[in-house]
Structure formats: structure tokens, C-alpha cells
Design a protein around this motif. Structure first.
Motif, PDB file in Angstrom:
ATOM      1  N   UNK A  10       0.836  -1.207   0.000  1.00 49.57           N
ATOM      2  CA  UNK A  10       0.000   0.000   0.000  1.00 49.57           C
ATOM      3  C   UNK A  10       0.867   1.250   0.000  1.00 49.57           C
ATOM      4  N   UNK A  11       1.993   1.199   0.702  1.00 46.16           N
ATOM      5  CA  UNK A  11       2.919   2.327   0.693  1.00 46.16           C
ATOM      6  C   UNK A  11       3.492   2.558  -0.712  1.00 46.16           C
ATOM      7  N   UNK A  12       3.806   1.475  -1.424  1.00 45.56           N
ATOM      8  CA  UNK A  12       4.270   1.614  -2.808  1.00 45.56           C
ATOM      9  C   UNK A  12       3.171   2.193  -3.693  1.00 45.56           C
ATOM     10  N   UNK A  13       1.927   1.806  -3.429  1.00 48.54           N
ATOM     11  CA  UNK A  13       0.810   2.367  -4.197  1.00 48.54           C
ATOM     12  C   UNK A  13       0.729   3.873  -3.998  1.00 48.54           C
ATOM     13  N   UNK A  14       0.929   4.335  -2.768  1.00 48.32           N
ATOM     14  CA  UNK A  14       0.918   5.779  -2.498  1.00 48.32           C
ATOM     15  C   UNK A  14       2.083   6.465  -3.211  1.00 48.32           C
ATOM     16  N   UNK A  15       3.240   5.816  -3.174  1.00 45.95           N
ATOM     17  CA  UNK A  15       4.443   6.397  -3.772  1.00 45.95           C
ATOM     18  C   UNK A  15       4.296   6.546  -5.290  1.00 45.95           C
ATOM     19  N   UNK A  16       3.638   5.557  -5.930  1.00 44.53           N
ATOM     20  CA  UNK A  16       3.512   5.564  -7.386  1.00 44.53           C
ATOM     21  C   UNK A  16       2.201   6.175  -7.875  1.00 44.53           C
ATOM     22  N   UNK A  17       1.330   6.612  -6.964  1.00 48.26           N
ATOM     23  CA  UNK A  17      -0.029   6.999  -7.333  1.00 48.26           C
ATOM     24  C   UNK A  17      -0.075   8.062  -8.434  1.00 48.26           C
ATOM     25  N   UNK A  18       0.673   9.146  -8.276  1.00 46.36           N
ATOM     26  CA  UNK A  18       0.607  10.231  -9.246  1.00 46.36           C
ATOM     27  C   UNK A  18       1.127   9.793 -10.605  1.00 46.36           C
ATOM     28  N   UNK A  19       2.230   9.048 -10.608  1.00 43.26           N
ATOM     29  CA  UNK A  19       2.815   8.610 -11.874  1.00 43.26           C
ATOM     30  C   UNK A  19       1.906   7.629 -12.592  1.00 43.26           C
ATOM     31  N   UNK A  20       1.343   6.670 -11.860  1.00 47.15           N
ATOM     32  CA  UNK A  20       0.451   5.693 -12.486  1.00 47.15           C
ATOM     33  C   UNK A  20      -0.810   6.373 -13.004  1.00 47.15           C
ATOM     34  N   UNK A  21      -1.356   7.317 -12.226  1.00 46.86           N
ATOM     35  CA  UNK A  21      -2.559   8.034 -12.667  1.00 46.86           C
ATOM     36  C   UNK A  21      -2.291   8.817 -13.941  1.00 46.86           C
TER      37      UNK A  21
END
Length: 239
Positions: A213-224
Motif C-alpha cells: 500500500x505504501x508503494x501504491x501511495x508512492x507511485x499513485x501520481x505517476x500511475x494516474x
């Protein structure tokens, strides 16, 4: 524009980023739950999206809907209907097109860096995206190499040989193994909970929900940003 979405598992739904892009582009999404609903004729739609889910491609006895869905996909390809597959949808599309699908050398779960191939950098759906990008993964099986000659390999990663492909000279028919449409941190918690039985059966790697979940937060803007560009590009291909 009206898209038909085939859903294979109750909790593997269109992700929030997919819904956001549908709203942004004024799309109508018709969701068919294939384990209980009849698949309608595709002629009333501008394209088809095949979602992920729990079945494996070959499990037709356990999941009888796979038989009719494969026939549906074959008819749609023959009619040159745009098709975009995610995860299981990517595998079903590849299988119908003659590729082998089997167990990956290890389950691919969480976040990994994907890399576009030469064909991927030239594919219009990936126009303007970096050659390397974060991918959200959730699968045990995968499309196997070598691909049939009529399929073009678009993306790879250290965890999977075929992260994306398309039908040669028909870029509107393509599959991606990753689930970036559903990679938001608040969605990931549901995946971890609903698929706990499968996750707990994996012995060769540690699944750390908090770290994921922490990785999801870290990558959220880039993936979006990547998904927004990818999906807009794909709609232009369809259009």
C-alpha cells in the motif's frame, strides 16, 4: 462512445481511474458479469474491455462462461472490433489469437517496473509515455513467449515476459497484463482482503500488505498520469 466491459469476478471491477477517465471522455460503460449475465452482441458498441479475474484461461469446466466468452472474442476479432484486455482479459485475448498461456515462473503481485519494447514505443496507445513505468500486477499465469508472428510484444518486465501485446497492424486489439486502472491505495486494500486465500497459498515470496500500500501511495501520481495518457491514446485509436 459506448464500451462493453466483461467482468469475471465480483470484486475485480473497473478501477476508479477507469471510471474517472470514462467520465472525463463522456463514455458509456455497460458492465456484463459473465458468470451470471448473457453477453450481448458487440455491434452496438464502439469497443470491448476485458477485465481481470480469478479464473485461469484453461479452466473451462470450473468456469463454463469461458467457453462462450472465447467464442465471443473470436467473433469480435473477426469483425475487427476494438478490444482492450487487462490481466485475465489480456490472457484470454492472447489465447484466442494463438498464444500459449501458462504459469509464470513466479506469481507477480504488487508493483514492478515495466519497459516498452521497440514495438511498444511505436504503438499509438503508449505515445508520449516514458520507456519505463510502474506497473501494478496481480497474477500467477502469463502469456508465454515466443509469441505467434502476428502478435507484437509491446512491454516486458523482470517478472513477466509479456506485459503487453497487440495484433500486428491492428493496434486497437491489444492486451496488457498489468492492472493500472485499479492501482489506487484505497482499492488495493480490497484486493488484499478479497484475494487473501490465494495470497496465503503463495510460498516462494513474502506478501507485505503495508509495504504494498505504501508503494501504491508512492507511485499513485505517476500511475494516474500514465493511465490517463494511455487511455486517452487508446480512445483515439478506437475513434
Amino acid at each position: 462512445m459506448k464500451l462493453l466491459i466483461l467482468q469475471h469476478t465480483p470484486w475485480v471491477e473497473p478501477g476508479r481511474m477507469l471510471w474517472q477517465q470514462a467520465e472525463r471522455h463522456g463514455l458509456i460503460l455497460d458492465i456484463v458479469k459473465v458468470w451470471q449475465d448473457w453477453i450481448p452482441d458487440f455491434n452496438g458498441y464502439n469497443g470491448i474491455i476485458l477485465l481481470g479475474g480469478k479464473p485461469n484461461v484453461e479452466q473451462e469446466e470450473k468456469f463454463p462462461f469461458l467457453v462462450e466468452e472465447k467464442r465471443f472474442i473470436k467473433r469480435a476479432i473477426a469483425a475487427d472490433k476494438p478490444i482492450l484486455g487487462f490481466c485475465l482479459g489480456h490472457q484470454l485475448l492472447a489465447s484466442v489469437l494463438g498464444a500459449r498461456v501458462g504459469w509464470n515462473f513466479r506469481p507477480s503481485i504488487g508493483f514492478v517496473t515495466g519497459h516498452l519494447t521497440h514495438h511498444g514505443r511505436e504503438h499509438p496507445a503508449f505515445a508520449g509515455l516514458d520507456k519505463s513505468m510502474p506497473l501494478f500486477k496481480w497474477h500467477g499465469q502469463a502469456v508465454q513467449e515466443p509469441l505467434p508472428r502476428h502478435l507484437e510484444l509491446l512491454a516486458i518486465s523482470e517478472q513477466c515476459q509479456v506485459e503487453a501485446f497487440s495484433l500486428a497492424e491492428r493496434p486497437h486489439i491489444m492486451g496488457v497484463q498489468f492492472e493500472n486502472h485499479a492501482a489506487l491505495p484505497e482499492e488495493l486494500g480490497g484486493w488484499l482482503e478479497k484475494d487473501q486465500k490465494w495470497l496465503s497459498s503463495i510460498r516462494d515470496q513474502e506478501i507485505n500488505p503495508k509495504e504494498m500500500i505504501e508503494k501504491a501511495r508512492r507511485h499513485q501520481k505517476e500511475i494516474a498520469a500514465d493511465f490517463e495518457a494511455f487511455f486517452a491514446n487508446y480512445l483515439r485509436v478506437v475513434g
